[in-house]
Scaffold this active site. Sequence first.
Site, PDB file in Angstrom:
ATOM      1  N   HIS A 256      37.181 -23.709  16.484  1.00  0.00           N
ATOM      2  CA  HIS A 256      38.308 -23.028  15.863  1.00  0.00           C
ATOM      3  C   HIS A 256      39.143 -24.032  15.084  1.00  0.00           C
ATOM      4  O   HIS A 256      39.264 -25.196  15.464  1.00  0.00           O
ATOM      5  CB  HIS A 256      39.170 -22.293  16.886  1.00  0.00           C
ATOM      6  CG  HIS A 256      39.586 -23.125  18.061  1.00  0.00           C
ATOM      7  ND1 HIS A 256      38.744 -23.407  19.119  1.00  0.00           N
ATOM      8  CD2 HIS A 256      40.759 -23.746  18.350  1.00  0.00           C
ATOM      9  CE1 HIS A 256      39.382 -24.155  20.000  1.00  0.00           C
ATOM     10  NE2 HIS A 256      40.612 -24.394  19.556  1.00  0.00           N
TER      11      HIS A 256
ATOM     12  N   ASN B 241      40.582 -29.387  17.058  1.00  0.00           N
ATOM     13  CA  ASN B 241      40.369 -30.227  18.239  1.00  0.00           C
ATOM     14  C   ASN B 241      38.910 -30.128  18.656  1.00  0.00           C
ATOM     15  O   ASN B 241      38.336 -29.030  18.693  1.00  0.00           O
ATOM     16  CB  ASN B 241      41.273 -29.761  19.376  1.00  0.00           C
ATOM     17  CG  ASN B 241      42.747 -29.920  19.049  1.00  0.00           C
ATOM     18  OD1 ASN B 241      43.131 -30.874  18.393  1.00  0.00           O
ATOM     19  ND2 ASN B 241      43.560 -28.966  19.492  1.00  0.00           N
TER      20      ASN B 241
ATOM     21  N   HIS C 223      42.995 -24.515  13.811  1.00  0.00           N
ATOM     22  CA  HIS C 223      44.382 -24.051  13.902  1.00  0.00           C
ATOM     23  C   HIS C 223      45.002 -24.129  12.511  1.00  0.00           C
ATOM     24  O   HIS C 223      44.980 -25.195  11.879  1.00  0.00           O
ATOM     25  CB  HIS C 223      45.204 -24.957  14.822  1.00  0.00           C
ATOM     26  CG  HIS C 223      44.787 -24.992  16.251  1.00  0.00           C
ATOM     27  ND1 HIS C 223      45.513 -24.378  17.256  1.00  0.00           N
ATOM     28  CD2 HIS C 223      43.735 -25.591  16.865  1.00  0.00           C
ATOM     29  CE1 HIS C 223      44.913 -24.609  18.428  1.00  0.00           C
ATOM     30  NE2 HIS C 223      43.852 -25.344  18.208  1.00  0.00           N
TER      31      HIS C 223
ATOM     32  N   ARG D  91      46.034 -14.522  15.804  1.00  0.00           N
ATOM     33  CA  ARG D  91      47.202 -15.348  16.130  1.00  0.00           C
ATOM     34  C   ARG D  91      47.006 -16.037  17.480  1.00  0.00           C
ATOM     35  O   ARG D  91      46.505 -15.422  18.436  1.00  0.00           O
ATOM     36  CB  ARG D  91      48.478 -14.508  16.140  1.00  0.00           C
ATOM     37  CG  ARG D  91      48.785 -13.921  14.772  1.00  0.00           C
ATOM     38  CD  ARG D  91      50.182 -13.366  14.641  1.00  0.00           C
ATOM     39  NE  ARG D  91      50.267 -12.607  13.392  1.00  0.00           N
ATOM     40  CZ  ARG D  91      50.441 -13.153  12.191  1.00  0.00           C
ATOM     41  NH1 ARG D  91      50.586 -14.465  12.062  1.00  0.00           N
ATOM     42  NH2 ARG D  91      50.479 -12.401  11.101  1.00  0.00           N
TER      43      ARG D  91
ATOM     44  N   ILE E 283      47.834 -17.397  21.033  1.00  0.00           N
ATOM     45  CA  ILE E 283      48.639 -16.777  22.097  1.00  0.00           C
ATOM     46  C   ILE E 283      49.863 -17.617  22.425  1.00  0.00           C
ATOM     47  O   ILE E 283      50.853 -17.095  22.953  1.00  0.00           O
ATOM     48  CB  ILE E 283      47.745 -16.538  23.342  1.00  0.00           C
ATOM     49  CG1 ILE E 283      48.299 -15.447  24.229  1.00  0.00           C
ATOM     50  CG2 ILE E 283      47.512 -17.821  24.115  1.00  0.00           C
ATOM     51  CD1 ILE E 283      47.324 -14.951  25.282  1.00  0.00           C
TER      52      ILE E 283
ATOM     53  N   GLU F 215      40.497 -27.049  24.307  1.00  0.00           N
ATOM     54  CA  GLU F 215      40.566 -26.263  25.536  1.00  0.00           C
ATOM     55  C   GLU F 215      39.605 -25.085  25.534  1.00  0.00           C
ATOM     56  O   GLU F 215      39.107 -24.697  26.588  1.00  0.00           O
ATOM     57  CB  GLU F 215      41.998 -25.757  25.746  1.00  0.00           C
ATOM     58  CG  GLU F 215      42.976 -26.890  26.063  1.00  0.00           C
ATOM     59  CD  GLU F 215      44.410 -26.404  26.176  1.00  0.00           C
ATOM     60  OE1 GLU F 215      44.650 -25.189  26.008  1.00  0.00           O
ATOM     61  OE2 GLU F 215      45.280 -27.252  26.410  1.00  0.00           O
ATOM     62  N   VAL F 216      39.398 -24.489  24.379  1.00  0.00           N
ATOM     63  CA  VAL F 216      38.510 -23.325  24.298  1.00  0.00           C
ATOM     64  C   VAL F 216      37.233 -23.740  23.573  1.00  0.00           C
ATOM     65  O   VAL F 216      37.287 -24.134  22.399  1.00  0.00           O
ATOM     66  CB  VAL F 216      39.196 -22.153  23.555  1.00  0.00           C
ATOM     67  CG1 VAL F 216      38.239 -20.974  23.423  1.00  0.00           C
ATOM     68  CG2 VAL F 216      40.470 -21.730  24.272  1.00  0.00           C
TER      69      VAL F 216
END
Length: 114
Positions: free
Chosen positions: A100, A87, A102, A29, A31, A95-96
């Site tokens: 990934h 992204n 979402h 999940r 954060i 950002e990370v």
Amino acid sequence: MTDCIFCKIIAGEIPGDIVYRNDLVCAFRDINPVAPTHVLIVPTRHIADNNGWADDDGPTAAAIFTAVREIAEQEGIAENGYRLIANTGPHGRQEVPHLHVHLIGGQRMQHPMG
Ligand code: DGP
């Protein structure tokens, strides 16, 4: 990758609310959820972003979409639908730097994107 926050969640070195995992992918999940369901699906192998797929990563790419389908069913959002976002890079506001997807659902999304 030792300084990657998502690699640390995958390795169990920092807490993560993991909802799905197998050899190829892990999902936990977000954060900062933006909807009732907000799960991040990541490859267990460190891939920085969508530019980082190797030619033999096809099974991992497929495993991500299989995970999306199965998590959507687990979360009870498969029928009504959901949004997927990956992204990538500065213009994508990633950002990370661990690839990934979402998975966002549980409510009707705003439209359009951008
Ligand atoms: P992006 O902008 O696409 O790179 O989104 C990164 C997402 O990662 C953002 O929605 C917040 C989430 N996130 C950042 N740090 C952590 C963390 O330590 N744990 C979890 N579960 N999510 C995180």
